[in-house]
Design an enzyme around this catalytic site. Sequence first.
Site, PDB file in Angstrom:
ATOM      1  CG  ASN A   8      -1.749   1.188   1.407  1.00 44.13           C
ATOM      2  OD1 ASN A   8      -1.816   2.033   0.504  1.00 44.13           O
ATOM      3  ND2 ASN A   8      -2.407   1.300   2.558  1.00 44.13           N
ATOM      4  CD1 TRP A   9       3.692   0.976  -2.357  1.00 45.71           C
ATOM      5  CD2 TRP A   9       3.727   1.695  -4.477  1.00 45.71           C
ATOM      6  NE1 TRP A   9       4.436   0.079  -3.091  1.00 45.71           N
ATOM      7  CE2 TRP A   9       4.482   0.503  -4.400  1.00 45.71           C
ATOM      8  CE3 TRP A   9       3.608   2.326  -5.723  1.00 45.71           C
ATOM      9  CZ2 TRP A   9       5.117  -0.074  -5.499  1.00 45.71           C
ATOM     10  CZ3 TRP A   9       4.232   1.759  -6.829  1.00 45.71           C
ATOM     11  CH2 TRP A   9       4.980   0.571  -6.714  1.00 45.71           C
ATOM     12  CE  LYS A  10      -0.300   3.228   4.713  1.00 52.03           C
ATOM     13  NZ  LYS A  10      -0.470   3.313   6.129  1.00 52.03           N
ATOM     14  CD  GLU A 166      -4.030  -2.471   7.178  1.00 51.01           C
ATOM     15  OE1 GLU A 166      -2.859  -2.636   6.827  1.00 51.01           O
ATOM     16  OE2 GLU A 166      -4.693  -1.474   6.863  1.00 51.01           O
ATOM     17  N   GLY A 172       1.823   2.010  10.881  1.00 50.69           N
ATOM     18  CA  GLY A 172       2.793   3.107  10.775  1.00 50.69           C
ATOM     19  C   GLY A 172       3.457   3.487  12.083  1.00 50.69           C
ATOM     20  N   GLY A 234       2.513  -1.265   4.381  1.00 48.72           N
ATOM     21  CA  GLY A 234       2.560   0.148   4.054  1.00 48.72           C
ATOM     22  C   GLY A 234       4.001   0.608   3.890  1.00 48.72           C
ATOM     23  N   GLY A 235       4.541   1.211   4.939  1.00 52.70           N
ATOM     24  CA  GLY A 235       5.869   1.822   4.904  1.00 52.70           C
ATOM     25  C   GLY A 235       6.947   0.968   4.244  1.00 52.70           C
TER      26      GLY A 235
HETATM   27  P1  PGA Z   1       2.311   0.147   7.727  1.00 52.59           P
HETATM   28  O1  PGA Z   1       0.892   0.432   7.026  1.00 52.59           O
HETATM   29  O2  PGA Z   1       2.851  -1.125   7.156  1.00 52.59           O
HETATM   30  O3  PGA Z   1       3.123   1.337   7.406  1.00 52.59           O
HETATM   31  O4  PGA Z   1       2.037   0.005   9.201  1.00 52.59           O
HETATM   32  C1  PGA Z   1      -0.022  -0.602   6.764  1.00 52.59           C
HETATM   33  C2  PGA Z   1      -1.279  -0.072   6.138  1.00 52.59           C
HETATM   34  O5  PGA Z   1      -1.745   1.020   6.526  1.00 52.59           O
HETATM   35  O6  PGA Z   1      -1.851  -0.689   5.232  1.00 52.59           O
END
Ligand code: PGA
Length: 259
Positions: A8-10, A166, A172, A234-235
């Site tokens: 997930n590159w947000k 999640e 994050g 995510g990150g």
């Molecule tokens: P994260 O994010 O791996 O940075 O904790 C996960 C997400 O929000 O899908």
Amino acid sequence: MKKLIAGNWKMNLTAAESLSLAKQLSEVKLPNNLEVAVLPSFAALSFVQTMLGPESDIKLGAQDCFWEAKGAYTGEVSPVQLKELGCQYVLIGHSERRLNLGETDEMVNRKIAAAQKAGLVPVLCVGETDEDRRLGRWASKLNSQVVNGLKGIEVVGTHEIIIAYEPIWAIGTGRPCEPKVASEAHALIKNALLEVFSASRAKNHFRIIYGGSVDGSNIATYLAEDGIDGALVGGASQKFLSFSALLEATANIAGKQGK
Ligand code: PGA
């Protein structure tokens, strides 16, 4: 079913950065027994899709969609448009949208129906806050997110729905959820599915993945748990070195398990 790793590159990468990351990833040899997907922002989807091409082992997904196929909805993106861009997956109800934009279970439910109708695989995100844990209401919160999110949704034929567990306190934060705790939540989600679907539908049409501070150093511990079918990252998916290290760690486990 194969384990799924979705990045997930947000809203963290520009189109040019997404393109360059996708290009680097396309040169990584992926094991056959894993499914890998990247979820760039809407602005980057077309570039990434063109670069990867239709035959790529890396699948494409979006981070959200609207619940109508077409119409006067300024600023929204429909699942039909995403399908046209080569998306296979779409995140729905990510906690960042629930918290920042007031997305409700009812909206999530409509989006899932629309995504499915357009031929996308919805990735329904659910998860509790720290406070929900402290107040002992995390289980009922997860249950209602699953049951209300999937109310009236049918799974037939080749339909698939992915649920991403999640916990909000783990996203994050660099404070990942203990794999055993995640596995307990996955079991609870499975039970919630049985309130909406028959046992065989729940088993054959769903995968449940974990998300929240997953990286190359802990991915193995999640995939080793029963009932964890992959990860939403995510990150660690937003830089080539960390994502390729995570994929490599995953490939080793998948290989060892001979799956
Ligand atoms: P994260 O994010 O791996 O940075 O904790 C996960 C997400 O929000 O899908």
